[in-house]
Design a protein around this motif. Structure first.
Motif, PDB file in Angstrom:
ATOM      1  N   ASP A   1       3.318  31.290  -1.166  1.00 34.84           N
ATOM      2  CA  ASP A   1       2.971  30.738  -2.365  1.00 34.84           C
ATOM      3  C   ASP A   1       1.920  31.599  -3.027  1.00 34.84           C
ATOM      4  OD1 ASP A   1       4.294  28.395  -1.930  1.00 34.84           O
ATOM      5  OD2 ASP A   1       2.860  27.238  -1.524  1.00 34.84           O
ATOM      6  N   LEU A   2       1.110  32.207  -2.479  1.00 33.70           N
ATOM      7  CA  LEU A   2      -0.011  33.255  -3.052  1.00 33.70           C
ATOM      8  C   LEU A   2       0.751  34.539  -3.355  1.00 33.70           C
ATOM      9  CD1 LEU A   2      -2.791  33.756  -3.726  1.00 33.70           C
ATOM     10  CD2 LEU A   2      -3.227  34.531  -1.530  1.00 33.70           C
ATOM     11  N   LEU A   3       1.574  35.036  -2.542  1.00 39.25           N
ATOM     12  CA  LEU A   3       2.181  36.247  -2.805  1.00 39.25           C
ATOM     13  C   LEU A   3       3.298  36.450  -3.817  1.00 39.25           C
ATOM     14  CD1 LEU A   3       1.455  37.994   0.602  1.00 39.25           C
ATOM     15  CD2 LEU A   3       0.173  38.332  -1.466  1.00 39.25           C
ATOM     16  N   ASP A   4       4.156  35.371  -3.619  1.00 35.98           N
ATOM     17  CA  ASP A   4       5.395  35.362  -4.356  1.00 35.98           C
ATOM     18  C   ASP A   4       5.383  35.265  -5.618  1.00 35.98           C
ATOM     19  OD1 ASP A   4       7.989  34.763  -5.557  1.00 35.98           O
ATOM     20  OD2 ASP A   4       8.733  33.973  -3.662  1.00 35.98           O
ATOM     21  N   ASP A   5       5.443  36.102  -6.697  1.00 37.39           N
ATOM     22  CA  ASP A   5       5.032  36.116  -8.065  1.00 37.39           C
ATOM     23  C   ASP A   5       6.171  35.050  -8.830  1.00 37.39           C
ATOM     24  OD1 ASP A   5       7.234  37.716  -8.297  1.00 37.39           O
ATOM     25  OD2 ASP A   5       6.666  38.835  -9.892  1.00 37.39           O
ATOM     26  N   THR A   6       7.002  34.417  -8.199  1.00 35.54           N
ATOM     27  CA  THR A   6       7.868  33.351  -9.043  1.00 35.54           C
ATOM     28  C   THR A   6       7.460  32.135  -8.596  1.00 35.54           C
ATOM     29  OG1 THR A   6       9.421  33.270  -7.020  1.00 35.54           O
ATOM     30  CG2 THR A   6       9.761  34.945  -8.913  1.00 35.54           C
ATOM     31  N   ARG A   7       6.474  31.789  -7.627  1.00 33.82           N
ATOM     32  CA  ARG A   7       5.866  30.597  -7.239  1.00 33.82           C
ATOM     33  C   ARG A   7       4.614  30.297  -7.920  1.00 33.82           C
ATOM     34  NH1 ARG A   7       6.654  29.765  -0.549  1.00 33.82           N
ATOM     35  NH2 ARG A   7       8.898  30.688  -0.473  1.00 33.82           N
ATOM     36  N   GLU A   8       4.256  29.118  -8.372  1.00 38.78           N
ATOM     37  CA  GLU A   8       3.047  28.707  -8.709  1.00 38.78           C
ATOM     38  C   GLU A   8       2.242  27.989  -7.890  1.00 38.78           C
ATOM     39  OE1 GLU A   8       2.221  29.122 -12.068  1.00 38.78           O
ATOM     40  OE2 GLU A   8       4.167  30.274 -12.284  1.00 38.78           O
ATOM     41  N   VAL A   9       0.903  28.200  -8.087  1.00 38.70           N
ATOM     42  CA  VAL A   9      -0.074  27.637  -6.874  1.00 38.70           C
ATOM     43  C   VAL A   9      -0.492  26.431  -7.766  1.00 38.70           C
ATOM     44  CG1 VAL A   9      -0.807  29.665  -5.916  1.00 38.70           C
ATOM     45  CG2 VAL A   9      -1.923  28.960  -7.926  1.00 38.70           C
ATOM     46  N   MET A  10      -0.898  25.322  -7.062  1.00 37.42           N
ATOM     47  CA  MET A  10      -1.260  24.083  -7.438  1.00 37.42           C
ATOM     48  C   MET A  10      -2.673  23.979  -7.683  1.00 37.42           C
ATOM     49  SD  MET A  10       1.768  22.440  -7.445  1.00 37.42           S
ATOM     50  CE  MET A  10       1.089  20.638  -7.571  1.00 37.42           C
ATOM     51  N   ALA A  11      -3.056  23.913  -9.019  1.00 34.58           N
ATOM     52  CA  ALA A  11      -4.682  23.593  -9.498  1.00 34.58           C
ATOM     53  C   ALA A  11      -4.954  22.080  -9.061  1.00 34.58           C
ATOM     54  CB  ALA A  11      -4.760  23.892 -10.758  1.00 34.58           C
ATOM     55  N   SER A  12      -5.980  22.096  -8.116  1.00 31.79           N
ATOM     56  CA  SER A  12      -6.409  20.794  -8.072  1.00 31.79           C
ATOM     57  C   SER A  12      -7.645  20.405  -8.399  1.00 31.79           C
ATOM     58  CB  SER A  12      -6.098  20.522  -6.271  1.00 31.79           C
ATOM     59  OG  SER A  12      -7.370  21.433  -5.719  1.00 31.79           O
TER      60      SER A  12
END
Length: 84
Positions: A73-84
């Motif tokens: 999730d962190l390294l794949d630039d097509t995935r978003e991270v969840m802001a909590s």
């Protein structure tokens, strides 16, 4: 047979920095707070967030571990991270 390693692109460096900042700010942390929690220099956090420094594999692992997210999730630039 494993694939050879490739160089990280400027876009990926930028997205990593954006994700790091999103994770940090969504938790109400300052650069100083995160640096202290991770045992990193403030300048490292700041430089990675602003794409002035390419993150190392070790740094990426520490970020993923600290925020309890996958390195994918962190390294794949097509995935978003969840802001909590």
């Amino acid at each position: 047979m494993s694939q050879p390693m490739r160089n990280i692109t400027a876009r990926e460096v930028k997205r990593f920095g954006e994700k790091l900042k999103t994770l940090r700010t969504s938790r109400g942390m300052s650069v100083r707070d995160l640096a202290s929690a991770m045992g990193a220099a403030r300048s490292t956090i700041s430089s990675v967030e602003t794409s002035r420094m390419q993150p190392t594999i070790d740094f990426a692992y520490k970020v993923a571990t600290y925020f309890q997210i996958s390195t994918d999730d962190l390294l794949d630039d097509t995935r978003e991270v969840m802001a909590s």
